[in-house]
Design a protein around this motif. Structure first.
Motif, mmCIF file in Angstrom:
data_model
loop_
_atom_site.group_PDB
_atom_site.id
_atom_site.type_symbol
_atom_site.label_atom_id
_atom_site.label_comp_id
_atom_site.label_asym_id
_atom_site.label_seq_id
_atom_site.Cartn_x
_atom_site.Cartn_y
_atom_site.Cartn_z
ATOM 1 N N LEU A 28 10.661 -0.500 15.128
ATOM 2 C CA LEU A 28 11.508 -2.152 16.540
ATOM 3 C C LEU A 28 10.241 -2.985 16.585
ATOM 4 N N THR A 29 8.704 -2.030 16.909
ATOM 5 C CA THR A 29 7.617 -3.416 16.734
ATOM 6 C C THR A 29 7.039 -3.818 15.199
ATOM 7 N N GLY A 30 7.204 -2.554 13.563
ATOM 8 C CA GLY A 30 7.063 -3.378 12.722
ATOM 9 C C GLY A 30 5.594 -2.640 12.643
ATOM 10 N N LYS A 31 4.600 -2.161 13.708
ATOM 11 C CA LYS A 31 3.491 -1.926 14.123
ATOM 12 C C LYS A 31 3.407 -0.170 14.227
ATOM 13 N N THR A 32 2.366 0.076 14.028
ATOM 14 C CA THR A 32 1.952 1.788 13.760
ATOM 15 C C THR A 32 1.855 2.032 15.107
ATOM 16 N N GLU A 33 2.458 3.566 15.867
ATOM 17 C CA GLU A 33 1.863 4.147 16.774
ATOM 18 C C GLU A 33 -0.233 4.877 17.057
ATOM 19 N N ASP A 34 -0.113 5.246 16.378
ATOM 20 C CA ASP A 34 -1.824 5.714 15.937
ATOM 21 C C ASP A 34 -2.811 5.125 15.812
ATOM 22 N N GLY A 35 -2.180 3.807 15.607
ATOM 23 C CA GLY A 35 -3.781 2.915 15.532
ATOM 24 C C GLY A 35 -3.907 2.817 14.082
ATOM 25 N N GLY A 36 -3.390 3.789 13.122
ATOM 26 C CA GLY A 36 -3.604 3.118 11.549
ATOM 27 C C GLY A 36 -3.029 2.259 10.973
ATOM 28 N N GLU A 37 -3.779 2.093 10.596
ATOM 29 C CA GLU A 37 -4.694 0.478 9.800
ATOM 30 C C GLU A 37 -3.811 0.450 7.700
ATOM 31 N N ASN A 38 -3.677 1.264 7.392
ATOM 32 C CA ASN A 38 -3.167 1.673 5.453
ATOM 33 C C ASN A 38 -1.611 2.276 5.554
ATOM 34 N N ILE A 39 -1.368 1.298 6.282
ATOM 35 C CA ILE A 39 0.556 1.506 6.387
ATOM 36 C C ILE A 39 1.280 2.374 4.591
ATOM 37 N N ALA A 40 0.958 1.902 3.047
ATOM 38 C CA ALA A 40 1.780 2.156 2.546
ATOM 39 C C ALA A 40 0.914 3.541 2.436
ATOM 40 N N LEU A 41 -0.002 4.198 2.614
ATOM 41 C CA LEU A 41 -0.176 5.601 2.379
ATOM 42 C C LEU A 41 0.104 6.434 3.424
ATOM 43 N N GLY A 42 0.748 5.487 4.566
ATOM 44 C CA GLY A 42 1.258 6.407 5.935
ATOM 45 C C GLY A 42 2.640 6.868 5.480
ATOM 46 N N ASP A 43 3.833 5.687 4.660
ATOM 47 C CA ASP A 43 4.711 5.983 4.537
ATOM 48 C C ASP A 43 5.447 7.173 2.855
ATOM 49 N N SER A 44 3.486 7.318 2.262
ATOM 50 C CA SER A 44 4.432 8.043 1.231
ATOM 51 C C SER A 44 3.370 9.515 1.763
ATOM 52 N N MET A 45 3.096 9.600 2.449
ATOM 53 C CA MET A 45 2.267 10.697 3.345
ATOM 54 C C MET A 45 3.493 11.346 4.197
ATOM 55 N N VAL A 46 4.076 10.429 5.111
ATOM 56 C CA VAL A 46 5.073 10.489 5.748
ATOM 57 C C VAL A 46 6.357 11.123 5.070
ATOM 58 N N GLY A 47 7.087 10.408 3.218
ATOM 59 C CA GLY A 47 8.337 10.712 3.134
ATOM 60 C C GLY A 47 7.331 12.625 2.104
ATOM 61 N N ASN A 48 6.520 12.359 2.444
ATOM 62 C CA ASN A 48 6.270 14.152 1.445
ATOM 63 C C ASN A 48 6.070 14.696 1.945
ATOM 64 N N ILE A 49 6.038 14.870 3.760
ATOM 65 C CA ILE A 49 6.111 16.106 4.756
ATOM 66 C C ILE A 49 7.318 16.311 4.980
ATOM 67 N N VAL A 50 8.515 15.276 5.445
ATOM 68 C CA VAL A 50 9.247 15.717 5.691
ATOM 69 C C VAL A 50 10.460 16.130 5.189
ATOM 70 N N GLU A 51 10.893 17.411 5.335
ATOM 71 C CA GLU A 51 11.702 18.024 4.569
ATOM 72 C C GLU A 51 12.899 16.857 4.120
ATOM 73 N N GLY A 52 13.636 17.120 2.990
ATOM 74 C CA GLY A 52 14.709 15.948 2.685
ATOM 75 C C GLY A 52 15.742 16.097 3.388
ATOM 76 N N GLN A 53 15.924 17.315 3.801
ATOM 77 C CA GLN A 53 17.566 17.554 4.909
ATOM 78 C C GLN A 53 17.172 18.018 5.950
ATOM 79 N N LEU A 54 17.619 17.527 7.277
ATOM 80 C CA LEU A 54 17.684 17.995 8.473
ATOM 81 C C LEU A 54 18.973 18.478 8.616
ATOM 82 N N LEU A 55 18.381 19.883 10.030
ATOM 83 C CA LEU A 55 20.204 20.258 10.372
ATOM 84 C C LEU A 55 20.129 19.589 11.853
ATOM 85 N N LEU A 56 21.622 19.310 11.490
ATOM 86 C CA LEU A 56 22.209 19.308 12.514
ATOM 87 C C LEU A 56 23.283 20.450 13.430
#
Length: 278
Positions: A28-56
């Motif tokens: 909604l804001t386009g900004k990080t909540e933890d103060g991180g500045e390397n958005i590309a690295l953050g997106d890559s890390m998040v994409g790898n750390i979260v399981e591809g499917q969720l259970l609903l």
């Protein structure tokens, strides 16, 4: 804001696997909540750390979503917030329901209750290599829902049922597969005995003559009286018997000759002694 206006498919009560999208920055804001500045690295890390499917899991108007978060050996103090369409975030409690493996590390499963399916889930965790908290966002894709539980343990389906069914299937499979094996052994054992008896019968009919029928070479001939190989006398039982008879006769003649010689010597000795005494 348009992301929250997309309609949510109605689902019946049950357990579903759904895909997800991730973002390091607040969508909604386009900004990080933890103060991180390397958005590309953050997106890559998040994409790898979260399981591809969720259970609903949906039951009686209540919704539960289980998230798989990997790299468990490098993170700690995991907690969750949920962001509404207005951008307001509130903390929610999470229950660890199990774990799996991915990327050579453990993936821990966290289950949270949400009031709506049109929300963002925002995990917060301490990442040891970075030495600080990292916060990111997960958007459930409800339209991708398919029945199933995947790597997760559903709290709606009693876990005691699945192992029982699996055990029964395994037991049945084992019984079915072992029965033919036992039957095969029972069928082949008499044949093996018959083959063994036939082999023993064949061996019983073999004679010394039959073993010598195809014998060749000097070692398969007799030795004559001069100590040389006699190629005319083949090593057979018949020739051996003949040779033994000849040797026995020769031996008897030789013995008589020796006895005669000894007798002459003894008589001559007696006569010689008498002459000396006279």
């Amino acid at each position: 804001m348009l992301l929250f206006l997309s309609p949510v498919n109605a689902l019946n009560d049950g357990a579903y696997l759904i895909s997800r999208s991730t973002s390091y920055v607040n969508p909604l804001t386009g900004k990080t909540e933890d103060g991180g500045e390397n958005i590309a690295l953050g997106d890559s890390m998040v994409g790898n750390i979260v399981e591809g499917q969720l259970l609903l899991e949906q039951t009686g108007g209540k919704y539960y979503i289980t998230v798989g978060l990997g790299l468990a050996s490098n993170v700690s103090n995991v907690r969750f917030k949920v962001m509404t369409s207005s951008g307001a975030m509130s903390s929610v409690s999470a229950t660890k329901t199990g774990s799996s493996s991915a990327n050579g590390d453990t993936v821990n499963h966290y289950r949270i209750q949400v009031s709506s399916l049109d929300i963002y889930i925002s995990p917060i965790m301490y990442v040891s290599p970075m030495g600080r908290d990292v916060q990111f966002f997960i958007k459930p894709n409800i339209s991708s829902a398919i029945s199933g539980t995947g790597v997760y343990n559903s709290q709606m389906i009693p876990q005691s049922q699945a192992p029982t069914t699996s055990t029964e299937n395994q037991s049945s499979t084992t019984t079915q597969s072992s029965t033919p094996t036992q039957k095969t052994q029972e069928e082949t054992t008499p044949e093996a005995v018959e083959n063994t008896e036939a082999s023993q019968a064949t061996v019983g009919t073999i004679t010394k003559e039959s073993l010598m029928e195809n014998a060749t070479g000097l070692s398969n001939h007799l030795i004559n009286s001069k100590g040389k190989v006699d190629t005319k006398l083949k090593l057979t039982t018949k020739n051996i018997k003949k040779k033994n008879k000849k040797e026995q006769k020769a031996s008897s003649h030789y013995s008589l000759w020796i006895i005669g010689v000894l007798g002459v010597i003894v008589v001559g000795g007696v006569v010689y002694v008498k002459k000396i005494k006279k």
